[in-house]
Design a protein around this motif. Structure first.
Motif, PDB file in Angstrom:
ATOM      1  N   UNK A  16      30.668 -26.624  18.490  1.00  0.00           N
ATOM      2  CA  UNK A  16      31.564 -25.749  19.845  1.00  0.00           C
ATOM      3  C   UNK A  16      32.820 -25.418  19.416  1.00  0.00           C
ATOM      4  N   UNK A  17      33.650 -26.714  18.745  1.00  0.00           N
ATOM      5  CA  UNK A  17      35.124 -26.615  18.563  1.00  0.00           C
ATOM      6  C   UNK A  17      35.391 -24.894  17.342  1.00  0.00           C
ATOM      7  N   UNK A  18      34.078 -24.600  16.651  1.00  0.00           N
ATOM      8  CA  UNK A  18      34.379 -23.989  15.551  1.00  0.00           C
ATOM      9  C   UNK A  18      33.931 -22.590  16.380  1.00  0.00           C
ATOM     10  N   UNK A  25      33.391 -13.413  12.623  1.00  0.00           N
ATOM     11  CA  UNK A  25      31.993 -13.227  10.916  1.00  0.00           C
ATOM     12  C   UNK A  25      31.654 -14.405  10.899  1.00  0.00           C
ATOM     13  N   UNK A  26      32.311 -15.408  11.776  1.00  0.00           N
ATOM     14  CA  UNK A  26      31.744 -16.663  11.759  1.00  0.00           C
ATOM     15  C   UNK A  26      32.456 -17.075  10.978  1.00  0.00           C
ATOM     16  N   UNK A  27      33.986 -17.212  10.692  1.00  0.00           N
ATOM     17  CA  UNK A  27      34.589 -18.114   9.528  1.00  0.00           C
ATOM     18  C   UNK A  27      35.528 -18.551   9.394  1.00  0.00           C
ATOM     19  N   UNK A  28      36.145 -19.226   9.455  1.00  0.00           N
ATOM     20  CA  UNK A  28      37.889 -19.725   9.514  1.00  0.00           C
ATOM     21  C   UNK A  28      38.367 -20.325   8.201  1.00  0.00           C
ATOM     22  N   UNK A  29      39.780 -20.043   8.264  1.00  0.00           N
ATOM     23  CA  UNK A  29      40.518 -20.000   6.646  1.00  0.00           C
ATOM     24  C   UNK A  29      41.764 -21.251   8.043  1.00  0.00           C
ATOM     25  N   UNK A  30      42.732 -21.955   6.698  1.00  0.00           N
ATOM     26  CA  UNK A  30      43.193 -22.919   7.313  1.00  0.00           C
ATOM     27  C   UNK A  30      43.824 -22.752   8.055  1.00  0.00           C
ATOM     28  N   UNK A  31      44.762 -21.212   8.021  1.00  0.00           N
ATOM     29  CA  UNK A  31      46.161 -21.408   8.737  1.00  0.00           C
ATOM     30  C   UNK A  31      45.214 -20.706  10.478  1.00  0.00           C
ATOM     31  N   UNK A  32      43.633 -21.384  10.417  1.00  0.00           N
ATOM     32  CA  UNK A  32      43.143 -20.612  11.882  1.00  0.00           C
ATOM     33  C   UNK A  32      43.051 -21.994  12.629  1.00  0.00           C
ATOM     34  N   UNK A  33      43.193 -23.614  11.412  1.00  0.00           N
ATOM     35  CA  UNK A  33      43.857 -24.435  12.259  1.00  0.00           C
ATOM     36  C   UNK A  33      45.186 -24.773  12.985  1.00  0.00           C
ATOM     37  N   UNK A  34      46.022 -23.974  12.971  1.00  0.00           N
ATOM     38  CA  UNK A  34      47.084 -24.112  13.547  1.00  0.00           C
ATOM     39  C   UNK A  34      46.509 -23.462  15.136  1.00  0.00           C
ATOM     40  N   UNK A  35      45.700 -23.229  15.923  1.00  0.00           N
ATOM     41  CA  UNK A  35      45.184 -22.963  16.615  1.00  0.00           C
ATOM     42  C   UNK A  35      44.322 -23.902  17.793  1.00  0.00           C
ATOM     43  N   UNK A 132      29.937 -15.441  21.699  1.00  0.00           N
ATOM     44  CA  UNK A 132      29.361 -16.240  23.518  1.00  0.00           C
ATOM     45  C   UNK A 132      27.208 -16.794  23.262  1.00  0.00           C
ATOM     46  N   UNK A 133      26.904 -15.988  22.565  1.00  0.00           N
ATOM     47  CA  UNK A 133      25.693 -16.700  22.087  1.00  0.00           C
ATOM     48  C   UNK A 133      25.302 -18.324  21.596  1.00  0.00           C
ATOM     49  N   UNK A 134      26.428 -17.796  20.639  1.00  0.00           N
ATOM     50  CA  UNK A 134      27.180 -18.925  19.067  1.00  0.00           C
ATOM     51  C   UNK A 134      27.683 -19.851  20.389  1.00  0.00           C
ATOM     52  N   UNK A 135      28.498 -19.866  21.292  1.00  0.00           N
ATOM     53  CA  UNK A 135      28.886 -21.057  21.458  1.00  0.00           C
ATOM     54  C   UNK A 135      27.698 -21.630  22.414  1.00  0.00           C
ATOM     55  N   UNK A 136      27.569 -20.885  23.555  1.00  0.00           N
ATOM     56  CA  UNK A 136      26.300 -21.681  24.412  1.00  0.00           C
ATOM     57  C   UNK A 136      24.957 -22.268  23.758  1.00  0.00           C
ATOM     58  N   UNK A 137      24.947 -21.867  22.398  1.00  0.00           N
ATOM     59  CA  UNK A 137      23.495 -22.292  21.538  1.00  0.00           C
ATOM     60  C   UNK A 137      24.403 -24.016  21.170  1.00  0.00           C
ATOM     61  N   UNK A 139      26.620 -25.734  22.963  1.00  0.00           N
ATOM     62  CA  UNK A 139      26.650 -27.099  23.330  1.00  0.00           C
ATOM     63  C   UNK A 139      24.690 -26.893  23.594  1.00  0.00           C
ATOM     64  N   UNK A 140      24.074 -26.688  24.288  1.00  0.00           N
ATOM     65  CA  UNK A 140      22.270 -26.544  24.223  1.00  0.00           C
ATOM     66  C   UNK A 140      22.321 -27.473  22.924  1.00  0.00           C
ATOM     67  N   UNK A 141      22.173 -27.485  22.225  1.00  0.00           N
ATOM     68  CA  UNK A 141      21.791 -28.049  21.051  1.00  0.00           C
ATOM     69  C   UNK A 141      22.043 -29.654  21.284  1.00  0.00           C
ATOM     70  N   UNK A 142      23.380 -29.376  21.457  1.00  0.00           N
ATOM     71  CA  UNK A 142      24.128 -31.174  21.728  1.00  0.00           C
ATOM     72  C   UNK A 142      23.079 -32.166  23.185  1.00  0.00           C
ATOM     73  N   UNK A 143      23.599 -31.186  23.888  1.00  0.00           N
ATOM     74  CA  UNK A 143      22.922 -31.228  25.185  1.00  0.00           C
ATOM     75  C   UNK A 143      21.765 -32.020  24.966  1.00  0.00           C
ATOM     76  N   UNK A 144      20.639 -31.378  24.849  1.00  0.00           N
ATOM     77  CA  UNK A 144      19.025 -31.515  24.478  1.00  0.00           C
ATOM     78  C   UNK A 144      19.298 -33.070  23.683  1.00  0.00           C
ATOM     79  N   UNK A 145      19.677 -33.843  22.760  1.00  0.00           N
ATOM     80  CA  UNK A 145      20.316 -35.175  22.115  1.00  0.00           C
ATOM     81  C   UNK A 145      20.804 -35.936  23.172  1.00  0.00           C
ATOM     82  N   UNK A 146      20.654 -35.712  25.021  1.00  0.00           N
ATOM     83  CA  UNK A 146      21.110 -37.535  25.186  1.00  0.00           C
ATOM     84  C   UNK A 146      20.326 -38.256  25.515  1.00  0.00           C
TER      85      UNK A 146
END
Length: 302
Positions: A16-18, A25-35, A132-137, A139-146
């Protein structure tokens, strides 16, 4: 991404953080870690040094040889390496397991409310973005394991009484549902899908389903009713091989205005006719497509 918004994980899963930090493009560089606010706090407080972070980042395989960016798998590896530095503290401060369901559900409801807040878009995620679809998916994937997930309970099977009642559709990622702009496919050119309620009734001998679909078209707004029967079926996932419980719906009639038609050949109803129950508790039910794991229907009890 617009601006320079700082993201705090608040104990959310790394996927979810990612999804908050990555680009289109669903990629992140080291500068994105500043956020990533949590990481920046660790750096300021000396819990991890910039050199340690750089070394971690450089050793992780990148998404391609042509750039220095991480995909989701790479970010999760980075997250886990950082997390391993604090295992002893985590053992003390770990979020109690029984609170994980509440944590993930709150994150899910907050995300869905944000998606729903755009009045220009249709309801239930029909017009949401890939990000947004990726974010929902995630969270749902984590919720399904509780442990609170009734689907995982070995003590009892899901019974009709567990899911009977009225349910509001909060979200769907079904491509067919989106193509038809709703359940019935009856949204006019200047109208939009306004929501769906599914009511499941169960008695000793009969199980009935009713959908009420709201179609917003100004003064010409109207409702579509779909009636039929339903049953729970034991099944085996095509993807995991695990035992699943599927909700099978057999639509009978489609009713709108003075018109009533048989529903057995109404193709737009297909996405909801056979779905695996992947998560269930007292007020939330999540369904996945039996032939597409990424197809989600999320319902909340009325």
């Amino acid at each position: 991404k617009e601006g320079f918004e700082i993201i705090y994980g608040d104990d959310l899963p790394p996927g979810v953080i990612f999804s908050e930090l990555c680009d289109e493009n669903f990629l992140m560089g080291i500068d994105d870690l500043k956020r990533w606010g949590d990481l920046q706090d660790m750096l300021k407080e000396g819990d991890i040094s910039s050199l340690e972070l750089q070394n971690f980042y450089e050793k992780i395989p990148k998404a391609s040889e042509n750039d220095n960016k991480l995909d989701e798998e790479g970010f999760i590896e980075l997250y886990n390496q950082i997390d391993a530095l604090f295992e002893e503290d985590d053992a003390i401060d770990e979020v109690p397991e029984q609170n994980l369901a509440t944590l993930y559900k709150e994150a899910l409801f907050e995300l869905l409310a944000s998606i729903e807040s755009d009045d220009e878009k249709s309801s239930c995620g029909i017009d949401c973005t890939d990000n947004e679809i990726n974010k929902v998916l995630n969270i749902v994937s984590e919720l399904e394991t509780v442990p609170e997930n009734v689907v995982l309970s070995g003590d009892k099977d899901i019974q009709p009484k567990d899911i009977e009642g009225g349910w509001d559709l909060l979200y769907t990622s079904s491509s067919t549902f989106k193509f038809n702009k709703g359940l019935s496919g009856l949204v006019p050119p200047n109208g939009k899908f306004g929501g769906l309620v599914q009511t499941l009734d169960a008695s000793k001998y009969l199980t009935n389903v009713e959908y009420i679909e709201q179609i917003n078209a100004g003064p010409a707004s109207f409702e579509v009713r779909v009636t039929g029967g339903w049953e729970l079926k034991s099944s085996v996932s095509l993807f995991t091989g695990a035992q699943t419980v599927a909700l099978k719906v057999e639509p009978d009639k489609v009713i709108y205005g003075p018109t009533s038609q048989r529903a057995d050949h109404w193709k737009s109803l297909g996405p909801l006719n056979l779905l695996d129950i992947s998560y269930l508790d007292d007020d939330l039910r999540i369904m996945r497509g039996s032939t597409s794991m990424d197809t989600l229907f999320i319902f909340r009890r009325k």
